[in-house]
Motif scaffolding. Structure first.
Motif, short mmCIF file in Angstrom:
data_model
loop_
_atom_site.label_atom_id
_atom_site.label_comp_id
_atom_site.label_asym_id
_atom_site.label_seq_id
_atom_site.Cartn_x
_atom_site.Cartn_y
_atom_site.Cartn_z
N ARG A 97 -20.48 30.89 6.83
CA ARG A 97 -19.19 30.48 6.30
C ARG A 97 -19.12 30.79 4.80
NH1 ARG A 97 -19.44 25.26 7.01
NH2 ARG A 97 -18.44 25.20 9.04
N ASP A 98 -20.20 30.48 4.07
CA ASP A 98 -20.22 30.71 2.63
C ASP A 98 -20.13 32.20 2.29
OD1 ASP A 98 -20.43 27.99 2.27
OD2 ASP A 98 -22.61 28.00 2.00
N GLN A 99 -20.71 33.04 3.15
CA GLN A 99 -20.73 34.48 2.89
C GLN A 99 -19.50 35.20 3.43
OE1 GLN A 99 -24.45 35.67 4.65
NE2 GLN A 99 -25.68 34.45 3.23
N GLY A 100 -18.62 34.48 4.14
CA GLY A 100 -17.40 35.08 4.65
C GLY A 100 -17.53 35.71 6.03
N PHE A 101 -18.76 35.77 6.56
CA PHE A 101 -18.95 36.39 7.87
C PHE A 101 -18.25 35.60 8.97
CE2 PHE A 101 -21.35 36.69 11.86
CZ PHE A 101 -21.29 38.05 12.10
N LEU A 102 -18.34 34.28 8.90
CA LEU A 102 -17.77 33.44 9.95
C LEU A 102 -16.26 33.58 10.01
CD1 LEU A 102 -18.46 31.40 12.13
CD2 LEU A 102 -18.25 29.59 10.43
N GLN A 103 -15.62 33.67 8.84
CA GLN A 103 -14.17 33.84 8.83
C GLN A 103 -13.76 35.16 9.49
OE1 GLN A 103 -16.06 32.69 6.46
NE2 GLN A 103 -15.04 31.19 5.14
N GLY A 104 -14.57 36.20 9.26
CA GLY A 104 -14.27 37.49 9.88
C GLY A 104 -14.40 37.44 11.40
N VAL A 105 -15.40 36.68 11.87
CA VAL A 105 -15.58 36.54 13.33
C VAL A 105 -14.43 35.74 13.93
CG1 VAL A 105 -17.06 35.57 15.12
CG2 VAL A 105 -18.08 36.75 13.17
N LEU A 106 -13.98 34.72 13.22
CA LEU A 106 -12.92 33.85 13.75
C LEU A 106 -11.58 34.57 13.89
CD1 LEU A 106 -13.70 30.48 11.91
CD2 LEU A 106 -13.83 30.90 14.38
N VAL A 107 -11.30 35.50 13.01
CA VAL A 107 -10.01 36.19 13.09
C VAL A 107 -10.06 37.36 14.07
CG1 VAL A 107 -9.39 35.52 10.75
CG2 VAL A 107 -10.53 37.72 11.13
N ALA A 108 -11.25 37.72 14.55
CA ALA A 108 -11.37 38.81 15.51
C ALA A 108 -10.85 38.36 16.87
CB ALA A 108 -12.83 39.25 15.61
N PRO A 109 -10.30 39.29 17.66
CA PRO A 109 -9.77 38.93 18.99
C PRO A 109 -10.88 38.79 20.04
CG PRO A 109 -9.47 41.27 18.59
CD PRO A 109 -10.06 40.70 17.32
N ALA A 114 -17.63 32.96 22.96
CA ALA A 114 -18.62 33.96 22.58
C ALA A 114 -19.33 33.58 21.29
CB ALA A 114 -17.94 35.33 22.43
N ILE A 115 -18.61 32.97 20.36
CA ILE A 115 -19.23 32.54 19.11
C ILE A 115 -20.26 31.46 19.38
CG2 ILE A 115 -18.78 31.53 16.85
CD1 ILE A 115 -15.94 32.65 17.01
N VAL A 116 -19.89 30.50 20.20
CA VAL A 116 -20.81 29.41 20.53
C VAL A 116 -22.04 29.94 21.25
CG1 VAL A 116 -21.09 27.28 21.84
CG2 VAL A 116 -18.96 27.70 20.60
N ARG A 263 -15.22 22.23 19.08
CA ARG A 263 -15.26 22.28 17.62
C ARG A 263 -14.76 23.63 17.11
NH1 ARG A 263 -14.51 20.24 14.61
NH2 ARG A 263 -16.08 20.23 12.97
N VAL A 264 -15.18 24.69 17.75
CA VAL A 264 -14.77 26.04 17.32
C VAL A 264 -13.29 26.25 17.58
CG1 VAL A 264 -15.09 28.52 17.72
CG2 VAL A 264 -17.06 26.99 17.65
N SER A 265 -12.77 25.71 18.66
CA SER A 265 -11.35 25.88 19.00
C SER A 265 -10.45 25.10 18.06
CB SER A 265 -11.12 25.43 20.45
OG SER A 265 -11.89 26.18 21.35
N THR A 266 -10.98 24.05 17.43
CA THR A 266 -10.21 23.26 16.46
C THR A 266 -10.52 23.76 15.08
OG1 THR A 266 -10.35 21.34 17.93
CG2 THR A 266 -9.69 20.94 15.64
N ARG A 267 -9.62 24.50 14.50
CA ARG A 267 -9.87 25.12 13.20
C ARG A 267 -9.91 24.07 12.11
NH1 ARG A 267 -8.24 30.53 12.87
NH2 ARG A 267 -8.79 30.40 10.65
N ASP A 268 -10.98 24.08 11.30
CA ASP A 268 -11.06 23.21 10.14
C ASP A 268 -10.29 23.82 8.97
OD1 ASP A 268 -12.60 21.40 11.45
OD2 ASP A 268 -14.51 22.22 10.76
N GLY A 269 -9.94 22.99 8.02
CA GLY A 269 -9.15 23.48 6.90
C GLY A 269 -9.84 24.53 6.08
#
Length: 271
Positions: A97-109, A114-116, A263-269
Motif C-alpha cells: 500500500r505504501d509503495q502504490g502497488f496495492l492501489q494498482g492491483v485494486l484498480v485492475a479489472p 484473486a488478491i486474497v 475486507r477487500v471488497s469494502t474499500r477503505d478511505g
C-alpha cells in the motif's frame, strides 16, 4: 471482413493466473531476503533446543511416560514457525500500500478474490517452505511417522497456514503502519499459540485454562498436527478429537478467507 476480436480470458482463468502471480511474487520476495529466511527459521529452532533441553528433566505429563520435552515440543515448534511465517508474511499488504502497488492491483479489472488468494497462498508457501525444513528433523527424533502420517501432517500444516495467513491478511488490510501491525499481532496471536497445547498438554491444566484452550481454534489445529506423529493414520482418522479438530480448522480457514474477501471488497478511505 474485419478480424474478430480476441476472446477475453474466462473469470476462472483470470482468477487462477492473478492469484498465482501474486503468490509467486510473495515467495520470491521472501527468498531474496536471506536475513529474513535465517531469522524466521532461527527463532523457533532456538526455542525448541533451549526450552526442550531445559524442561526435559522435569517433564512428566500424565499418560506420556518416557517422552522427552524435546519430542513433545517438536510439533509445537512447527506450529510456532507456521504462525510467525504465515502471519508476518502479510505485512507486505502494508508495504504494498505504501509503495502504490496495492492501489494498482485494486484498480485492475481482476476479481477481488484473486488478491486474497494470491496473498494468502503466497504466505502459505513461505510458511510451508520453512516448516518442511524443520520437518526433516523427524527421523532423528525417533518418532514413528509413516508416509500416511506424513501426509496428514502436511495437510494439517497447509490448513493451519491458510488460517493464520487469512487472519493476518484481514488485520493487515486496515493497518497503516508495520509497527502497529507487529504490536497487534504479538498481543493477539501469541496467546493463541501459548494456549494451543504447544508448550504444555491440556491434561492437568486448571479448569479455566482448559476452557480457554477448548475454544481456541489453534488448539484444535495443534491436535490435528500432533496426532499423526504418535499414532497410525487409521487410528488418527477414527479419533473423535481429531475429527472435531479437523472440522474446527476447516471452519476457521473458510471464515478467515470469507472475512478477507469482505475486507477487500469494502474499500477503505486510504486505498
Amino acid at each position: 471482413m474485419s478480424p474478430q476480436p480476441s476472446a477475453l480470458p474466462s473469470p476462472s482463468a483470470s482468477l487462477f493466473s492473478v492469484s498465482a502471480a501474486l503468490a509467486r511474487r510473495e515467495f520470491t520476495r521472501f527468498i531474496r531476503q536471506p536475513q529474513r529466511v535465517v531469522g524466521s527459521l532461527g527463532q523457533p529452532v532456538l526455542f525448541w533446543v533451549f526450552l526442550g533441553a531445559g524442561f526435559t528433566p522435569s517433564f512428566q505429563p500424565p499418560g506420556m511416560s518416557g517422552m522427552s520435552y524435546l519430542e513433545y515440543f517438536y510439533p509445537g515448534v512447527l506450529m510456532m514457525m507456521i504462525l510467525f511465517a504465515s502471519v508476518f508474511s502479510t505485512i507486505t499488504v502494508i508495504e504494498d500500500r505504501d509503495q502504490g502497488f496495492l492501489q494498482g492491483v485494486l484498480v485492475a479489472p481482476i476479481p477481488r478474490l484473486a488478491i486474497v488468494l494470491g496473498k494468502v497462498f503466497g504466505g502459505t508457501s513461505i510458511a510451508l517452505f520453512q516448516a518442511v525444513i524443520l520437518l526433516l528433523a523427524t527421523p532423528f527424533l525417533g518418532l514413528p511417522v509413516t508416509m500416511g502420517g506424513l501426509a496428514l501432517i502436511v495437510m494439517a500444516m497447509v490448513l493451519t497456514s491458510i488460517g493464520y495467513t487469512a487472519l493476518g491478511f484481514a488485520i493487515a488490510w486496515s493497518m497503516k503502519s508495520t509497527a502497529g501491525f507487529h504490536a497487534i499481532m504479538m498481543v493477539f496471536l501469541m496467546p493463541l499459540w501459548l494456549l494451543s497445547g504447544a508448550l504444555f498438554p491440556t491434561a492437568g491444566a486448571p479448569g479455566w485454562l482448559a476452557g480457554l484452550m477448548a475454544i481456541n481454534p489453534v488448539a484444535h489445529a495443534m491436535t490435528i498436527l500432533r496426532a499423526p506423529f504418535y499414532a497410525s493414520p487409521a487410528s488418527v482418522l477414527a479419533s473423535a478429537s481429531y475429527q472435531t479438530g479437523l472440522a474446527v480448522v476447516v471452519v476457521w480457514v473458510a471464515l478467515g478467507l470469507w472475512v478477507s474477501v469482505r475486507r477487500v471488497s469494502t474499500r477503505d478511505g486510504g486505498l
